[in-house]
Write a protein that holds these residues in place. Structure first.
Motif, PDB file in Angstrom:
ATOM      1  N   GLY A   1      44.669  63.415  34.005  1.00 49.84           N
ATOM      2  CA  GLY A   1      44.882  61.969  33.907  1.00 49.84           C
ATOM      3  C   GLY A   1      44.796  61.513  32.455  1.00 49.84           C
ATOM      4  N   GLY A   2      45.948  61.428  31.815  1.00 47.28           N
ATOM      5  CA  GLY A   2      45.986  61.084  30.391  1.00 47.28           C
ATOM      6  C   GLY A   2      45.473  59.683  30.105  1.00 47.28           C
ATOM      7  N   ILE A   3      45.616  58.800  31.064  1.00 46.62           N
ATOM      8  CA  ILE A   3      45.246  57.395  30.819  1.00 46.62           C
ATOM      9  C   ILE A   3      43.767  57.236  30.503  1.00 46.62           C
TER      10      ILE A   3
ATOM     11  N   ASN B   1      53.071  55.178  37.847  1.00 44.34           N
ATOM     12  CA  ASN B   1      51.969  54.379  37.329  1.00 44.34           C
ATOM     13  C   ASN B   1      51.177  55.215  36.338  1.00 44.34           C
ATOM     14  N   SER B   2      50.082  54.663  35.862  1.00 44.11           N
ATOM     15  CA  SER B   2      49.308  55.292  34.794  1.00 44.11           C
ATOM     16  C   SER B   2      50.056  55.108  33.468  1.00 44.11           C
ATOM     17  N   MET B   3      50.191  56.141  32.627  1.00 41.77           N
ATOM     18  CA  MET B   3      50.790  55.931  31.305  1.00 41.77           C
ATOM     19  C   MET B   3      52.309  55.719  31.313  1.00 41.77           C
TER      20      MET B   3
ATOM     21  N   LEU C   1      49.542  64.411  37.507  1.00 43.71           N
ATOM     22  CA  LEU C   1      48.705  64.187  38.695  1.00 43.71           C
ATOM     23  C   LEU C   1      49.478  63.425  39.761  1.00 43.71           C
ATOM     24  N   SER C   2      50.285  62.476  39.326  1.00 44.85           N
ATOM     25  CA  SER C   2      51.105  61.730  40.289  1.00 44.85           C
ATOM     26  C   SER C   2      52.115  62.663  40.951  1.00 44.85           C
ATOM     27  N   THR C   3      52.640  63.614  40.206  1.00 44.35           N
ATOM     28  CA  THR C   3      53.583  64.578  40.784  1.00 44.35           C
ATOM     29  C   THR C   3      52.875  65.402  41.855  1.00 44.35           C
TER      30      THR C   3
HETATM   31  C1  LIG Z   1      46.342  56.733  44.864  1.00 40.26           C
HETATM   32  C2  LIG Z   1      45.607  56.563  43.561  1.00 40.26           C
HETATM   33  N1  LIG Z   1      44.540  57.354  43.309  1.00 40.26           N
HETATM   34  C3  LIG Z   1      43.874  57.228  42.140  1.00 40.26           C
HETATM   35  C4  LIG Z   1      44.273  56.309  41.208  1.00 40.26           C
HETATM   36  C5  LIG Z   1      43.510  56.195  39.894  1.00 40.26           C
HETATM   37  N2  LIG Z   1      44.298  56.721  38.776  1.00 40.26           N
HETATM   38  C6  LIG Z   1      44.989  55.914  37.968  1.00 40.26           C
HETATM   39  S1  LIG Z   1      45.805  56.722  36.786  1.00 40.26           S
HETATM   40  C7  LIG Z   1      45.239  58.207  37.311  1.00 40.26           C
HETATM   41  C8  LIG Z   1      45.643  59.460  36.579  1.00 40.26           C
HETATM   42  C9  LIG Z   1      47.095  59.719  36.691  1.00 40.26           C
HETATM   43  O1  LIG Z   1      47.436  60.905  36.018  1.00 40.26           O
HETATM   44  P1  LIG Z   1      48.947  61.271  35.750  1.00 40.26           P
HETATM   45  O2  LIG Z   1      49.778  60.937  36.908  1.00 40.26           O
HETATM   46  O3  LIG Z   1      48.994  62.675  35.303  1.00 40.26           O
HETATM   47  O4  LIG Z   1      49.384  60.287  34.592  1.00 40.26           O
HETATM   48  P2  LIG Z   1      48.766  60.116  33.120  1.00 40.26           P
HETATM   49  O5  LIG Z   1      47.468  59.390  33.270  1.00 40.26           O
HETATM   50  O6  LIG Z   1      48.598  61.438  32.524  1.00 40.26           O
HETATM   51  O7  LIG Z   1      49.774  59.258  32.441  1.00 40.26           O
HETATM   52  C10 LIG Z   1      44.415  58.056  38.418  1.00 40.26           C
HETATM   53  C11 LIG Z   1      43.741  59.167  39.109  1.00 40.26           C
HETATM   54  C12 LIG Z   1      45.391  55.491  41.529  1.00 40.26           C
HETATM   55  N3  LIG Z   1      45.863  54.563  40.705  1.00 40.26           N
HETATM   56  N4  LIG Z   1      46.043  55.664  42.698  1.00 40.26           N
END
Ligand SMILES: Cc1ncc(C[n+]2csc(CCOP(=O)(O)OP(=O)(O)O)c2C)c(N)n1
Length: 607
Positions: free
Chosen positions: A510-512, A427-429, A481-483
């Motif tokens: 968290g790039g998003i 999830n995220s980006m 962060l997901s990793t």
């Molecule tokens: C369990 C959980 N905690 C917090 C969030 C809020 N959240 C959404 S995206 C994100 C950052 C994710 O960072 P990353 O995995 O590095 O991906 P990027 O944003 O860089 O693509 C967070 C903390 C969520 N969706 N799920």
């Protein structure tokens, strides 16, 4: 006596549990994820004693839950989960939530203390009754095991029911809470002799003849009555400017059915990356995958040339925000939503009719009621022109980028992944970049993501659960962060000797959030949202026995991925990126698309 039967015969508790497990196997269960613990001993032995069910041992319940979820997603089969009492059961919660919202069938079996050890300070005892609340489709508190004819029939019934309910549309998790009283190991329990052989009801003890399940839940396919199809067909026949939108869904037969319907109606199909439509050998002529990019252009955000007159929606709400905004511009046109799982995936409040019908059957029935269409309308040609111009512009802009770009990683998967592979995205980006840049492929590439609750938790475990299904190469593209969130999940690869490639898009945080309005308030942005960690993943990956490769340029990435796909085991490729540049490069991509659309002039006008 065979190894497996000593458990079943000598002890009433094991006779009960074995009947329950036997019935799960007869219903079709093939996999169980078991977490270690003492209170769950009879269940662990029960599953170990059944040769039809494969045990996957997992040591961290939070990861175990997601591993089971990934395995169930990949196989499209129900998977069981077992844990001991206490917080172990609470750790399944995030996966149970995702399974409910993502419609993935799980049977969660939590061992519990008996009544006399509840709510009175006994160790490792928490209130497990309805622990997962509304996230369990069905909950059953089981009795203490008892090997009477009646109770063995009950154990079989509950197992069959759990399996049936988990699978019935909408698929999801069921929860069985099973108390056990000590002793938990096999010796006969004092005062509880087994029923003499002569008094045993053979079906209760050994199941129905020929391996048949004791009880099955049959669900009739949901099909609209011709009296409903007729008027809908008449309405749609009279409307040229229609759009079909397919959001996340997992029915592999829908792609063909939608393609057939789209041809009859002459409507373009906006296909979410998780719709199962973007990749595969099916007819994709009317399918559009680049709308996340072109719907940002003025002709869609304010212009009227592309104003639809009817919308037909399938699946969950699509990932792309520009699509949501586009839909909201046209609040008063007929919008029909088809949901095969009795759900209400409609956060826009714009639907006029929600059909609870099997989507593929719905498409087939509607298509059958429509005459063939021999020409492409101006409306359809206009949409397809935008799609083609966007795809070409993106391809060109991506290949000319001097630096590593997260979006390009997702775009490249269409070319780099072999037929029969699965791409799991975080999830995220990653899922958004998949939406924007994965244009489509005639190869069978399955695209998966935990989009039920959009969590960044359990992503590694879910992807490794998919790898455990052994259905071809598995690549996970995930944020840093997901990793970090699911590092524990990596153990699964080592424990089960899985083949998987993980691509970490490491933008150190968290790039998003750099795309969100919060980025406009620099004070505290890094502390509260950017959340850099400065972690070096290499030693962690070594700890889990992974091959680690940090790449620095695009040719390096392509060759690292190609090498990884040839190798067994766990391979991790880190792509270092920068959060601010990432935003700039996305904007460059959109600018290239606007330019390309402007260059199409009158061709990209829907008339
Ligand atoms: C369990 C959980 N905690 C917090 C969030 C809020 N959240 C959404 S995206 C994100 C950052 C994710 O960072 P990353 O995995 O590095 O991906 P990027 O944003 O860089 O693509 C967070 C903390 C969520 N969706 N799920």
């Amino acid at each position: 006596m065979a190894d497996e039967t000593w458990l079943k015969i000598e002890n009433p508790m094991f006779a009960f549990v074995s009947a329950f497990v036997d019935e799960l196997a007869r219903s079709g269960l093939t996999d169980v994820v078991v977490c270690p613990g003492s209170r769950s001993t009879p269940l662990a032995y029960g599953f170990a004693g059944n040769s039809k069910i494969k045990i996957w041992m997992e040591y961290d319940e939070r990861s175990a839950g997601f591993f089971a979820l990934g395995l169930a997603k990949a196989t499209r089969r129900t998977v069981a989960l077992v844990c001991t009492s206490g917080t172990a059961a609470a750790n399944f919660m995030p996966a149970v939530v995702e399974a409910k919202m993502g419609r993935v069938p799980l049977i969660v079996i939590t061992a519990d203390r008996p009544a006399e050890l509840r709510d009175n300070g006994a160790p490792q005892a928490i209130d497990q009754l309805k622990l997962y609340g509304s996230y369990a489709k069905w909950y059953a508190e089981m009795p203490l095991p008892e090997a009477s004819n009646e109770m063995l029939r009950f154990a079989r019934t509950q197992a069959g029911r759990a399996f049936g309910v988990a699978n019935a549309a909408p698929a999801g998790p069921v929860h069985i809470n099973q108390p056990f009283r000590e002793p938990l190991t096999p010796p006969p329990i004092a005062g509880q002799p087994l029923l003499p052989e002569s008094q045993r009801d053979p079906v209760a003890w050994a199941g129905r003849p020929n391996g048949q399940p004791y009880v099955e839940l049959k669900q009739a396919p949901r099909r609209l009555h011709p009296a409903e199809i007729g008027p809908l067909s008449l309405t749609l026949k009279g409307i040229e400017k229609g759009l079909i939108i397919v959001g996340p869904q997992d029915d592999p037969s829908l792609a063909l059915a939608v393609a057939g319907l789209a041809k009859k109606l002459g409507y373009p199909v906006l296909a979410d990356p998780l719709s199962g439509l973007r990749a595969g050998p099916h007819d994709r002529e009317y399918f559009i995958s680049t709308y996340d990019a072109f719907l940002r252009d003025g002709r869609f955000t304010t212009g009227d040339d592309f104003a639809p007159e009817v919308i037909l929606r399938f699946g969950a709400m699509p990932t792309a925000k520009p699509l949501l905004l586009f839909l909201k511009r046209f609040p008063n046109l007929p919008q029909f939503l088809v949901d095969g799982g009795d759900g209400w995936n409609e956060p826009t409040q714009l639907a006029q009719t929600v059909y609870h019908a099997d989507p593929a059957l719905f498409c087939q029935d509607l298509a059958a009621s429509l005459p063939p269409k021999s020409f492409k309308s101006g409306w359809l040609r206009g949409w397809l022109e935008c799609a083609h111009a966007t795809a070409a512009a993106l391809e060109n802009a991506l290949s000319n980028l001097p630096e590593l770009f997260e979006g390009r990683v997702l775009a490249s998967m269409a070319d780099l992944l072999p037929d029969g592979s699965t791409l799991f995205v975080g999830n995220s980006m990653p899922v958004r970049d998949l939406d924007s840049f994965f244009a489509g492929s005639p190869k069978n590439i399955r695209l998966l993501c935990n989009r039920g609750a959009n969590g960044i938790d359990g992503v590694v475990s879910s992807a490794l659960g998919v790898a455990a299904a052994g259905q071809g190469p598995l690549v996970l593209v995930i944020g840093d962060l997901s990793t970090y969130h699911d590092l524990n999940g990596l153990l699964a690869a080592k424990l089960h000797q899985l083949n998987a490639t993980i691509v970490i898009l490491n933008n150190d945080g968290g790039g998003i959030f750099s795309f969100l309005p919060q980025a406009g308030f620099p004070h505290n942005f890094e502390q509260l949202f950017g959340t850099p960690h400065g972690l070096d993943f290499e030693p962690v990956m070594q700890m889990y026995g992974a091959k680690f490769d940090r790449i620095h340029d695009w040719p390096g990435f392509e060759s690292a991925l190609q090498t990884a796909l040839q190798q067994d085991g766990l391979k991790v490729i880190e792509v270092p990126t920068n959060r601010e540049h990432n935003v700039t490069m996305h904007r460059q991509m959109w600018a290239a698309v606007y330019q390309a659309l402007a260059a199409t002039g009158d061709k990209a006008v829907a008339r």
